[in-house]
Design a protein around this motif. Structure first.
Motif, short mmCIF file in Angstrom:
data_model
loop_
_atom_site.label_atom_id
_atom_site.label_comp_id
_atom_site.label_asym_id
_atom_site.label_seq_id
_atom_site.Cartn_x
_atom_site.Cartn_y
_atom_site.Cartn_z
N VAL A 47 -6.06 -29.96 -4.82
CA VAL A 47 -5.21 -28.95 -5.44
C VAL A 47 -5.31 -29.14 -6.96
CG1 VAL A 47 -2.88 -28.02 -5.64
CG2 VAL A 47 -3.68 -28.91 -3.45
N ALA A 48 -6.03 -28.25 -7.61
CA ALA A 48 -6.27 -28.37 -9.04
C ALA A 48 -5.11 -27.82 -9.86
CB ALA A 48 -7.56 -27.63 -9.41
N PHE A 49 -4.89 -28.40 -11.02
CA PHE A 49 -3.94 -27.94 -12.02
C PHE A 49 -2.49 -27.91 -11.50
CE2 PHE A 49 -7.91 -25.33 -12.84
CZ PHE A 49 -8.49 -26.33 -13.62
N ALA A 50 -2.16 -28.85 -10.62
CA ALA A 50 -0.77 -28.99 -10.17
C ALA A 50 0.01 -29.75 -11.24
CB ALA A 50 -0.70 -29.75 -8.85
N ASN A 51 1.28 -29.41 -11.40
CA ASN A 51 2.13 -30.09 -12.37
C ASN A 51 2.69 -31.38 -11.79
OD1 ASN A 51 2.14 -28.23 -14.63
ND2 ASN A 51 3.20 -26.83 -13.27
N ILE A 52 2.59 -32.46 -12.53
CA ILE A 52 3.14 -33.76 -12.15
C ILE A 52 4.18 -34.12 -13.20
CG2 ILE A 52 2.62 -36.14 -11.54
CD1 ILE A 52 1.06 -34.10 -9.88
N ASN A 56 13.89 -34.18 -13.72
CA ASN A 56 14.92 -34.10 -14.76
C ASN A 56 14.53 -34.83 -16.04
OD1 ASN A 56 16.71 -32.71 -12.94
ND2 ASN A 56 17.16 -34.70 -12.00
N GLY A 57 13.23 -35.01 -16.24
CA GLY A 57 12.76 -35.70 -17.43
C GLY A 57 11.82 -34.85 -18.25
N ASN A 58 11.29 -35.45 -19.31
CA ASN A 58 10.41 -34.72 -20.22
C ASN A 58 8.95 -35.09 -20.07
OD1 ASN A 58 12.78 -33.70 -21.33
ND2 ASN A 58 12.90 -35.31 -22.88
N ILE A 59 8.64 -36.12 -19.27
CA ILE A 59 7.28 -36.62 -19.14
C ILE A 59 6.52 -35.83 -18.09
CG2 ILE A 59 5.85 -38.65 -18.67
CD1 ILE A 59 7.51 -38.95 -21.15
N GLY A 60 5.27 -35.48 -18.36
CA GLY A 60 4.49 -34.75 -17.36
C GLY A 60 3.02 -34.72 -17.68
N THR A 61 2.23 -34.25 -16.70
CA THR A 61 0.80 -34.03 -16.87
C THR A 61 0.37 -33.04 -15.80
OG1 THR A 61 -1.35 -35.11 -17.13
CG2 THR A 61 0.07 -35.95 -15.38
N VAL A 62 -0.94 -32.81 -15.66
CA VAL A 62 -1.47 -31.91 -14.64
C VAL A 62 -2.63 -32.60 -13.93
CG1 VAL A 62 -0.80 -29.81 -15.86
CG2 VAL A 62 -3.07 -30.79 -16.23
N THR A 63 -2.90 -32.16 -12.69
CA THR A 63 -4.07 -32.68 -11.98
C THR A 63 -5.32 -32.01 -12.55
OG1 THR A 63 -3.94 -30.98 -10.25
CG2 THR A 63 -2.76 -33.05 -9.86
N ASN A 64 -6.45 -32.71 -12.44
CA ASN A 64 -7.70 -32.11 -12.89
C ASN A 64 -8.27 -31.21 -11.79
OD1 ASN A 64 -8.93 -33.81 -11.01
ND2 ASN A 64 -9.62 -35.28 -12.52
N SER A 65 -9.50 -30.73 -11.97
CA SER A 65 -10.08 -29.81 -10.99
C SER A 65 -10.36 -30.47 -9.65
CB SER A 65 -11.38 -29.21 -11.55
OG SER A 65 -12.35 -30.21 -11.75
N GLU A 66 -10.30 -31.79 -9.61
CA GLU A 66 -10.49 -32.53 -8.36
C GLU A 66 -9.18 -33.01 -7.77
OE1 GLU A 66 -13.18 -35.51 -9.68
OE2 GLU A 66 -14.88 -34.14 -9.85
N GLY A 67 -8.06 -32.50 -8.30
CA GLY A 67 -6.75 -32.84 -7.77
C GLY A 67 -6.22 -34.19 -8.20
N GLU A 68 -6.93 -34.89 -9.07
CA GLU A 68 -6.55 -36.24 -9.48
C GLU A 68 -5.61 -36.21 -10.68
OE1 GLU A 68 -10.87 -38.18 -8.21
OE2 GLU A 68 -10.43 -37.66 -10.29
N PHE A 69 -4.75 -37.20 -10.76
CA PHE A 69 -3.87 -37.29 -11.92
C PHE A 69 -3.61 -38.75 -12.26
CE2 PHE A 69 -0.85 -37.43 -8.41
CZ PHE A 69 0.07 -38.38 -8.80
N ILE A 70 -3.20 -38.94 -13.50
CA ILE A 70 -2.74 -40.23 -13.98
C ILE A 70 -1.56 -39.95 -14.90
CG2 ILE A 70 -4.48 -40.15 -15.82
CD1 ILE A 70 -4.44 -43.17 -15.92
N ILE A 71 -0.49 -40.69 -14.74
CA ILE A 71 0.68 -40.48 -15.59
C ILE A 71 1.27 -41.84 -15.96
CG2 ILE A 71 2.24 -40.20 -13.60
CD1 ILE A 71 3.84 -38.20 -15.33
#
Length: 421
Positions: A47-52, A56-71
């Motif tokens: 699932v690409a470009f999902a919000n992580i 209730n906080g301000n920290i976030g990122t998105v998954t890449n085109s391969e569904g991967e994320f690091i936060i």
């Protein structure tokens, strides 16, 4: 309107998510690094470009085109859960648990909308867009905010990466109801340039993260999301989809008639309850190649015909702790064909940039000084250091690179190391 577009172009529903494994995490200093991958439970596709984000906080990122994320999460937040959201999926929270060190897999399951869930409005699609425009002051922040973001741009010749530039940026986000411009400052960044792969044409993207912010069509509405722009387009209702646990109308738009400047095809996603624009995806009408080229290309060598072959743009919005919407993610991709006179072959180029907002704050908001602001005339790749230090980002949140980009980074860094030696 022409000037704004020219600057910009420089460049059913879901049910609960199920985690099959715990999210992997590692601790380092004052933050916890969390790794994961988001997949569809039925298709097993990424699932690409999902919000992580942190609930209730301000920290976030998105998954890449391969569904991967690091936060990377500051320990001071005492966070125990992550929240994942995506178009067509229901938000869900995942407990951060210790695992065997491998990225945790987070499965999402699609769900069909029932008729009872759909709010029927009597207004026509263009009237809904008009209402969304009128409600900007109600739905979006009317005071400035400070943001942190991660920006990446790549340039490819066919399948070869010619350059990769990445930066952590500070953003002075002006009020959505003011005429004041946003400002961007590059805090830290790195680059790689594979000169050996390049032919005689050197392609550069001008404006970097400052131009990327022009895709915030709510803040910069003239070309797409204004009462004046309504006259340029025809609208059609395409259905309803879930975004962040809220139903959204899908309204497509296309040029109503020809203008001396390029227009766009695309979709607006408008929240049923608040009538806030939550996402827009669109592409330029490039059927008139000469007209499109005049907007994209600022400078080119004599004898070169640079023809745009495709464009795609995406901007999404997310509510902050104050309940107001802010730009969350922007992405654009442009493809060109370079045709040299007196040559038997053509070259094909892809220019892509993306920026994710990783933190929002309304504390200590101060306009970035003009001499520190990244200008639309600047080229990011010319202002950064080389891609070599593996621990370069430290506590900064970034977008996990795709495997192909990661490999390109390693190859380019190795090539530059040999060159420097």
């Amino acid at each position: 309107m022409r000037n704004l577009v020219k600057r910009m172009l420089q460049i059913g529903m879901t049910i609960v998510l199920v985690a099959s494994f715990g999210i992997a995490f590692a601790q380092n200093g004052n933050y916890t690094t969390v790794y994961g991958i988001v997949k569809d439970v039925n298709t097993r596709q990424a699932v690409a470009f999902a919000n992580i984000s942190i609930p209730n906080g301000n920290i976030g990122t998105v998954t890449n085109s391969e569904g991967e994320f690091i936060i990377k999460i500051p320990k001071s937040l005492n966070a125990t859960e992550l929240e994942i959201s995506h178009v067509g999926y229901k938000n869900s929270k995942l407990k951060i648990e210790e695992s065997n060190g491998k990225p945790g897999v987070y499965y999402v399951e699609a769900h069909t909308l029932s008729l009872q869930e759909i709010i029927i409005r009597p207004e026509s699609p263009d009237m809904l867009v008009r209402m969304a425009i009128s409600d900007v002051a109600q739905n979006y922040s009317t005071v400035p905010a400070m943001m942190e973001g991660f920006y990446r741009e790549i340039i490819k010749q066919k399948r070869d990466y010619l350059s990769i530039s990445e930066a952590v940026v500070d953003i002075y986000k002006a009020s959505y109801t003011s005429f004041e411009n946003d400002r961007v400052r590059v805090e830290k960044g790195r680059k790689g340039t594979n000169i050996k792969k390049a032919d005689t044409l050197l392609v550069k993207l001008q404006g970097g993260p400052t131009v990327a912010l022009l895709l915030d069509v709510v803040k910069n509405p003239e070309y797409l999301f204004s009462l004046e722009a309504l006259r340029d387009y025809k609208y059609e209702m395409k259905g309803v989809v879930n975004i962040n646990n809220k139903l959204n109308y899908i309204i497509s738009f296309s040029p109503a008639f020809e203008q001396p400047y390029p227009l766009f095809y695309g979709k607006f996603y408008i929240n049923q309850e608040t009538l806030a624009l939550t996402m827009a995806e669109f592409s330029m009408d490039i059927s008139d190649k000469a007209k499109a080229e005049s907007f994209f290309i600022k400078k080119k060598p004599i004898g070169l015909k640079m023809t745009p072959t495709s464009t795609s743009y995406l901007v999404s919005y997310k509510t902050g702790p104050d309940g107001k919407y802010y730009v969350n993610y922007v992405r654009n991709e442009m493809k060109f064909k370079a045709d040299w006179k007196k040559r038997w072959f053509n070259s094909y180029y892809t220019v892509m940039s993306e920026m994710a907002v990783t933190n929002i704050s309304k504390k200590n908001v101060a306009k970035i000084p003009n001499d520190e602001t990244f200008k639309t005339s600047m080229v990011l790749n010319d202002r950064l250091q080389d891609l070599q230090d593996q621990n370069f980002w430290g506590e900064s949140n970034i977008i996990e690179p795709e495997q192909s980009i990661e490999n390109a980074i390693k190859k380019i860094a190795k090539y530059m190391e040999k060159t420097n030696n």
